[in-house]
Each structure stands twice: as C-alpha cells, then as structure tokens.
Design an enzyme around this catalytic site. Structure first.
Site, mmCIF file in Angstrom:
data_model
loop_
_atom_site.group_PDB
_atom_site.id
_atom_site.type_symbol
_atom_site.label_atom_id
_atom_site.label_comp_id
_atom_site.label_asym_id
_atom_site.label_seq_id
_atom_site.Cartn_x
_atom_site.Cartn_y
_atom_site.Cartn_z
ATOM 1 N N SER A 75 -0.100 10.187 4.257
ATOM 2 C CA SER A 75 0.482 11.507 4.527
ATOM 3 C C SER A 75 0.367 11.926 5.987
ATOM 4 O O SER A 75 1.248 12.599 6.513
ATOM 5 C CB SER A 75 -0.183 12.563 3.647
ATOM 6 O OG SER A 75 -0.108 12.166 2.314
ATOM 7 N N HIS A 80 18.078 -15.951 -16.067
ATOM 8 C CA HIS A 80 18.157 -15.374 -17.409
ATOM 9 C C HIS A 80 18.123 -16.533 -18.416
ATOM 10 O O HIS A 80 18.299 -17.701 -18.050
ATOM 11 C CB HIS A 80 19.440 -14.558 -17.566
ATOM 12 C CG HIS A 80 19.396 -13.252 -16.823
ATOM 13 N ND1 HIS A 80 20.393 -12.326 -16.893
ATOM 14 C CD2 HIS A 80 18.454 -12.731 -15.999
ATOM 15 C CE1 HIS A 80 20.076 -11.270 -16.145
ATOM 16 N NE2 HIS A 80 18.906 -11.498 -15.595
ATOM 17 N N LEU A 89 -5.750 7.033 -5.477
ATOM 18 C CA LEU A 89 -4.291 6.924 -5.606
ATOM 19 C C LEU A 89 -3.926 6.363 -6.985
ATOM 20 O O LEU A 89 -2.926 6.778 -7.586
ATOM 21 C CB LEU A 89 -3.732 6.039 -4.478
ATOM 22 C CG LEU A 89 -2.218 5.963 -4.382
ATOM 23 C CD1 LEU A 89 -1.582 7.346 -4.290
ATOM 24 C CD2 LEU A 89 -1.792 5.132 -3.168
ATOM 25 N N ASP A 141 -10.221 -1.707 3.785
ATOM 26 C CA ASP A 141 -10.137 -3.135 3.413
ATOM 27 C C ASP A 141 -9.288 -3.953 4.384
ATOM 28 O O ASP A 141 -9.371 -5.175 4.390
ATOM 29 C CB ASP A 141 -9.528 -3.298 2.009
ATOM 30 C CG ASP A 141 -10.444 -2.782 0.922
ATOM 31 O OD1 ASP A 141 -11.555 -2.354 1.262
ATOM 32 O OD2 ASP A 141 -10.039 -2.819 -0.254
ATOM 33 N N GLY A 151 -7.011 1.915 -4.389
ATOM 34 C CA GLY A 151 -8.328 2.340 -4.822
ATOM 35 C C GLY A 151 -8.200 3.407 -5.902
ATOM 36 O O GLY A 151 -7.083 3.767 -6.319
ATOM 37 N N ARG A 191 2.168 -10.834 -7.012
ATOM 38 C CA ARG A 191 2.888 -10.267 -5.863
ATOM 39 C C ARG A 191 4.242 -10.942 -5.659
ATOM 40 O O ARG A 191 5.187 -10.320 -5.182
ATOM 41 C CB ARG A 191 2.054 -10.443 -4.587
ATOM 42 C CG ARG A 191 0.882 -9.509 -4.509
ATOM 43 C CD ARG A 191 0.112 -9.754 -3.227
ATOM 44 N NE ARG A 191 -1.089 -8.951 -3.167
ATOM 45 C CZ ARG A 191 -2.061 -9.140 -2.293
ATOM 46 N NH1 ARG A 191 -1.977 -10.099 -1.390
ATOM 47 N NH2 ARG A 191 -3.132 -8.357 -2.302
ATOM 48 N N GLU A 251 20.085 -17.665 -20.795
ATOM 49 C CA GLU A 251 21.258 -18.531 -20.987
ATOM 50 C C GLU A 251 21.296 -19.608 -19.903
ATOM 51 O O GLU A 251 21.556 -20.786 -20.172
ATOM 52 C CB GLU A 251 22.566 -17.720 -20.888
ATOM 53 C CG GLU A 251 22.701 -16.585 -21.858
ATOM 54 C CD GLU A 251 22.099 -15.268 -21.345
ATOM 55 O OE1 GLU A 251 21.024 -15.306 -20.713
ATOM 56 O OE2 GLU A 251 22.695 -14.225 -21.592
ATOM 57 N N LEU A 297 -1.673 -7.876 2.185
ATOM 58 C CA LEU A 297 -0.688 -7.688 1.107
ATOM 59 C C LEU A 297 0.412 -8.751 1.155
ATOM 60 O O LEU A 297 1.589 -8.471 0.940
ATOM 61 C CB LEU A 297 -0.093 -6.275 1.127
ATOM 62 C CG LEU A 297 -1.104 -5.143 0.969
ATOM 63 C CD1 LEU A 297 -0.401 -3.784 1.041
ATOM 64 C CD2 LEU A 297 -1.871 -5.247 -0.348
ATOM 65 N N ARG A 337 -0.047 -15.878 -0.316
ATOM 66 C CA ARG A 337 -0.599 -17.003 0.445
ATOM 67 C C ARG A 337 -0.623 -18.274 -0.406
ATOM 68 O O ARG A 337 -0.721 -18.204 -1.636
ATOM 69 C CB ARG A 337 -2.012 -16.648 0.917
ATOM 70 C CG ARG A 337 -1.985 -15.485 1.895
ATOM 71 C CD ARG A 337 -3.294 -15.311 2.617
ATOM 72 N NE ARG A 337 -4.306 -14.594 1.856
ATOM 73 C CZ ARG A 337 -4.385 -13.264 1.736
ATOM 74 N NH1 ARG A 337 -3.476 -12.498 2.306
ATOM 75 N NH2 ARG A 337 -5.351 -12.698 1.054
HETATM 76 N N1 LIG Z 1 -10.934 -2.978 -6.980
HETATM 77 C C1 LIG Z 1 -9.684 -2.831 -6.617
HETATM 78 O O1 LIG Z 1 -8.767 -3.318 -7.299
HETATM 79 C C2 LIG Z 1 -9.380 -2.071 -5.344
HETATM 80 C C3 LIG Z 1 -8.065 -2.075 -4.826
HETATM 81 C C4 LIG Z 1 -7.820 -1.355 -3.672
HETATM 82 C C5 LIG Z 1 -8.846 -0.658 -3.062
HETATM 83 N N2 LIG Z 1 -10.107 -0.689 -3.585
HETATM 84 C C6 LIG Z 1 -11.221 0.051 -2.969
HETATM 85 O O2 LIG Z 1 -10.939 1.438 -3.133
HETATM 86 C C7 LIG Z 1 -11.507 2.150 -2.037
HETATM 87 C C8 LIG Z 1 -10.498 3.129 -1.522
HETATM 88 O O3 LIG Z 1 -10.016 3.876 -2.598
HETATM 89 P P1 LIG Z 1 -9.259 5.223 -2.429
HETATM 90 O O4 LIG Z 1 -8.705 5.617 -3.741
HETATM 91 O O5 LIG Z 1 -10.138 6.166 -1.715
HETATM 92 O O6 LIG Z 1 -8.140 4.841 -1.388
HETATM 93 P P2 LIG Z 1 -6.571 4.597 -1.502
HETATM 94 O O7 LIG Z 1 -6.258 3.520 -2.448
HETATM 95 O O8 LIG Z 1 -6.130 4.358 -0.114
HETATM 96 O O9 LIG Z 1 -6.008 5.917 -2.074
HETATM 97 C C9 LIG Z 1 -6.329 7.096 -1.412
HETATM 98 C C10 LIG Z 1 -5.172 7.522 -0.573
HETATM 99 O O10 LIG Z 1 -4.081 7.781 -1.420
HETATM 100 C C11 LIG Z 1 -3.440 8.969 -1.075
HETATM 101 N N3 LIG Z 1 -3.487 9.864 -2.229
HETATM 102 C C12 LIG Z 1 -4.546 10.232 -2.923
HETATM 103 N N4 LIG Z 1 -4.184 11.107 -3.901
HETATM 104 C C13 LIG Z 1 -2.870 11.253 -3.800
HETATM 105 C C14 LIG Z 1 -1.897 12.015 -4.498
HETATM 106 N N5 LIG Z 1 -2.226 12.821 -5.503
HETATM 107 N N6 LIG Z 1 -0.630 11.935 -4.127
HETATM 108 C C15 LIG Z 1 -0.279 11.124 -3.106
HETATM 109 N N7 LIG Z 1 -1.141 10.411 -2.387
HETATM 110 C C16 LIG Z 1 -2.424 10.464 -2.734
HETATM 111 C C17 LIG Z 1 -4.211 9.549 0.069
HETATM 112 O O11 LIG Z 1 -3.499 9.259 1.225
HETATM 113 P P3 LIG Z 1 -3.144 10.463 2.181
HETATM 114 O O12 LIG Z 1 -4.395 11.245 2.374
HETATM 115 O O13 LIG Z 1 -2.711 9.739 3.367
HETATM 116 O O14 LIG Z 1 -2.111 11.220 1.469
HETATM 117 C C18 LIG Z 1 -5.512 8.799 0.112
HETATM 118 O O15 LIG Z 1 -5.953 8.489 1.418
HETATM 119 C C19 LIG Z 1 -11.895 1.122 -1.010
HETATM 120 O O16 LIG Z 1 -13.290 1.028 -0.969
HETATM 121 C C20 LIG Z 1 -11.306 -0.173 -1.492
HETATM 122 O O17 LIG Z 1 -12.169 -1.254 -1.226
HETATM 123 C C21 LIG Z 1 -10.374 -1.382 -4.716
#
Ligand SMILES: NC(=O)c1ccc[n+]([C@@H]2O[C@H](COP(=O)([O-])OP(=O)(O)OC[C@H]3O[C@@H](n4cnc5c(N)ncnc54)[C@H](OP(=O)(O)O)[C@@H]3O)[C@@H](O)[C@H]2O)c1
Length: 384
Positions: free
Chosen positions: A245, A61, A327, A222, A324, A206, A63, A226, A229
């Site tokens: 899920s 903090h 989510l 991917d 992605g 991170r 202080e 996580l 490094r």
């Molecule tokens: N550019 C970037 O910063 C970045 C970062 C990460 C990933 N990516 C890319 O993003 C792509 C994947 O994206 P994505 O969105 O399909 O995958 P994701 O990040 O894994 O998100 C989708 C997963 O989230 C869960 N989900 C989705 N909607 C939800 C909801 N309303 N409530 C709770 N859980 C939920 C589902 O899991 P369940 O079906 O198991 O519930 C689903 O499989 C990949 O190609 C990766 O390379 C890019």
C-alpha cells in the site's frame, strides 16, 4: 440415451467408460481447477485405443490428450471410429485452441458426449460445429456428471460470480504442527518449515498458475524471488504481484535480480494506493517494476476486491497466494480463497498467529491428505 441411429454403439461400454474417465480426470482436480475435470477416449472397432484427461493448468484438454495418445498408440487414424468425451468439446479459443478443431482435423467420424457445456454462452456450439462438418454426434445425457466430478467448475461459472469475476485463488502455506507460519528462530534459519520435496513441489505449483500474490512484509523479511527453479522447467513464469500500500518494497529486492540459469519468473507488478510516494514509485519503476494504483476500503490497505478484479482484467485466471499470516487471513476473510494447499512440517512450536483455529472451522471439500517427505500435505476446495 443414445438415439436409435446409434444402434451400432455399445451403450453399456460407453456408459462404463464415461464413468471411468470422469473418475480418472477428477484425480487431477487440484491441478486443473477452475477448468473442469474431463476425460476422453478414442475407440476403434469397440476397443479403446487411448484415453486422455484434462492436463494441469495451461496444458491440453482431454480430447487433445486422447488424440495425441491415439497417435502414439500406433493404431492408424483411419481406424479410429469414435471419440468419447465426458463434456461437450470447446469451440472457442482459451489458453489452448478449440478442441472442435482438433477433432475435425483428426477425421474421426463419430463423437459421443456425456454432458453439454453448462455455460449458456457456449452450450451446444461445439456439437453444432461438429455436426455441420459432417461428424455424427450423440449426446449420452445423464451419464457424466459435472456436479460430481467438477463442482469447482460449476461454482466458478455461477451467475453471481460471473457478474463480478475474480481469479480462481489458491492459498498455499507451510505451517508448524501448531499452525504457525514462522518456525522457532533456531529452526530452518528461522524461515523454513517444510521439507525439500515440498519446496520442490511448490515450484511445480508456481508453474501452473498465471500469477503469484505476496505481501510487502514478506518481501521485506524473506526477500523471495517467486521464480520457478530447476529441476522444475517452465517456458514462462507467473506474474509476480506484491501488495504494497505505501511502497515499502526495496528496489534492491531479489525480485528485481537477474535470473539464474534455468530459472524463470514473470514480470513484477506492485499494487499500491493511488497516492503513494512519487519518488518511491519512480525508484521501483527504475528497478523494473510495473506499478498500479488502487483504492482502499479500510482506510489503510489496498482493497483486495480491487486487486482481484484488476488481476482478472489482466487475464489472470488461476492465482496463487503465497503470503504470511496477515495477508493470508485477509484473503480468507474476504472469501476470495477457493482452494488451499497446506504443508505441515515436522516442526514444533513457532512464531506468530496460528492457522489452527481457522483450519478446525474450515469447510473443505474434495479433501486429500497425503504425505510428502517429512511433511503432511492437505489440499481441498473451500466450500461456501
Ligand atoms: N510459512 C509460509 O508459508 C509463509 C509464507 C510467506 C511468508 N511467511 C512469513 O510470514 C511473515 C510475514 O507475514 P505477514 O502476514 O506479516 O506479511 P505479508 O505476507 O507481507 O502480509 C502483510 C502485508 O499484507 C498487506 N495486508 C495486510 N492486511 C491486508 C488487508 N486487509 N488488505 C490488503 N492488504 C493487507 C499489508 O501490506 P500493506 O501494509 O503494504 O498494505 C502487509 O504489509 C514473515 O515472517 C514470513 O517469513 C510465511
């Protein structure tokens, strides 16, 4: 105003210092949130010996930062006659020990405070402990403004939020110029959008959170580690949380691989639906995952509301969402994102959903736009 007994204090100097310290502290707002941006200074005979500011998450903090800098300055502690701090010093243990203890240990005889702790559970307690220990304490009310320097802290401590607490949540993503999170297949091995400096900065980010959340599809596609490094060093990695899920995550994922030299990473926690397949459950546990069952609200996915409450109960206060578009959008739609960091890479086109439309409508507060290598970086707090 200072009381009459404080005649020997130069009120104009203290007021100016208070403003400067607050502005300096606010420069780190995206690294300290949800903590407040606080500044402090140690004075000796009306001269500033040292300045300190709230360090990035998990650090000192203000202080303590100022007191350490005062030691380093070479001015002997017996000559320190005043500590100025923009916000009431904390009197309870959080991520760090109470600042009141550090002030008392320093032997400093006078403390001037810019504002009382807004949390009614702690308000006045720090000042009382200092006064009871014989320290002269002055409240220079109205000269520091949390509303100006740390609106995020006030939002985090709103009564409505305290009733159903959830971690301060940062969504970070990399996007192409058209707002897509996946590059064209022939760019960056079909995966990388941001430049190397940005990826290094993400390791630093991170190291400044308690947990990282990602989705099951990102783990499948991917296969991320996580981890943190080198050259970024951290003593402890954040908890790695996968929202999955139906337990699609493979027990051979890199999340379960041994760490390389200098790499740090937290435990793996998979949040799934309570009735998920028992044999997958066992296989993932055998690979090293902790699994916790939650409910669904939409009939197919784990409830994000429960995810946030559960992570809070586990002690997660600052959370990074690295997912992605699906989510990510679900988190944004629920209103659970407090802060964003967006890396826009030097890449045209891309695959999948674009965040462009969301971004054009988003109300971003305290926004910063900066350049990093080939990327444009945008940071901001999400307004209500
Ligand atoms: N550019 C970037 O910063 C970045 C970062 C990460 C990933 N990516 C890319 O993003 C792509 C994947 O994206 P994505 O969105 O399909 O995958 P994701 O990040 O894994 O998100 C989708 C997963 O989230 C869960 N989900 C989705 N909607 C939800 C909801 N309303 N409530 C709770 N859980 C939920 C589902 O899991 P369940 O079906 O198991 O519930 C689903 O499989 C990949 O190609 C990766 O390379 C890019």
């Amino acid at each position: 105003m200072l009381p009459p007994t404080a005649d020997s204090l130069d009120e104009a100097l203290l007021t100016r210092l208070m403003t400067e310290l607050e502005s300096e502290a606010a420069l780190r707002r995206f690294e300290v949130a949800p903590n407040p941006c606080v500044g402090a200074a140690v004075l000796s005979g009306g001269k500033v010996v040292s300045r300190g500011h709230t360090a990035p998450w998990g650090g000192d903090h203000a202080e303590v930062d100022a007191l350490k800098a005062a030691v380093a300055s070479g001015t002997p502690p017996k000559d320190w006659d005043l500590l100025l701090v923009t916000l009431e010093p904390c009197s309870s243990t959080g991520k760090t020990p109470p600042c009141v203890d550090a002030i008392l240990d320093s032997g400093i005889p006078r403390v001037v405070v810019g504002e009382l702790d807004p949390d009614s559970r702690h308000q006045g307690a720090g000042l009382e402990r200092l006064r009871n220990a014989g320290v002269e304490v002055y409240l220079q009310d109205g000269h520091a403004s949390l509303a100006k320097s740390s609106p995020h802290f006030l939002a985090f401590n709103k009564v409505e939020r305290l009733r159903r607490p959830r971690p301060w949540t940062i969504a970070k993503w990399a996007q192409t110029r058209t707002g897509q999170l996946e590059p064209p297949e022939d760019v960056g091995e079909g995966r990388w959008i941001s430049c190397e400096q940005s990826r290094l900065e993400v390791h630093q980010l991170r190291s400044r959170v308690d947990a990282i959340v990602t989705g099951s599809r990102t783990v499948q596609l991917d296969n991320p580690r996580l981890s943190i490094r080198p050259p970024v060093m951290a003593s402890k990695g954040p908890l790695r949380v996968v929202i999955d899920s139906v337990l699609r995550t493979s027990p051979t994922s890199q999340l379960f691989h041994e760490l390389r030299e200098g790499e740090v990473a937290g435990d793996v926690l998979i949040l799934t639906l309570a009735g998920a397949d028992a044999s997958r459950w066992r296989a993932l546990q055998a690979a090293g995952a902790e699994i916790h069952g939650l409910h669904t609200e939409d009939g197919s996915h784990v409830s994000l509301r429960e995810v946030q409450s559960y992570l809070w109960e586990r002690g997660v206060r600052r959370l990074l969402v690295e997912t992605g578009p699906d989510l990510l959008q679900a988190y944004l739609d629920c209103g659970f994102v407090d802060q964003v960091r967006i890396y826009t890479g030097d890449v045209n086109g891309g695959r999948g959903k674009s965040m462009g439309e969301w971004l054009s409508r988003a109300k971003l507060e305290s926004r910063i736009d900066r350049e990093l290598g080939d990327d444009a970086v945008l940071e901001g707090f999400l307004g209500e």
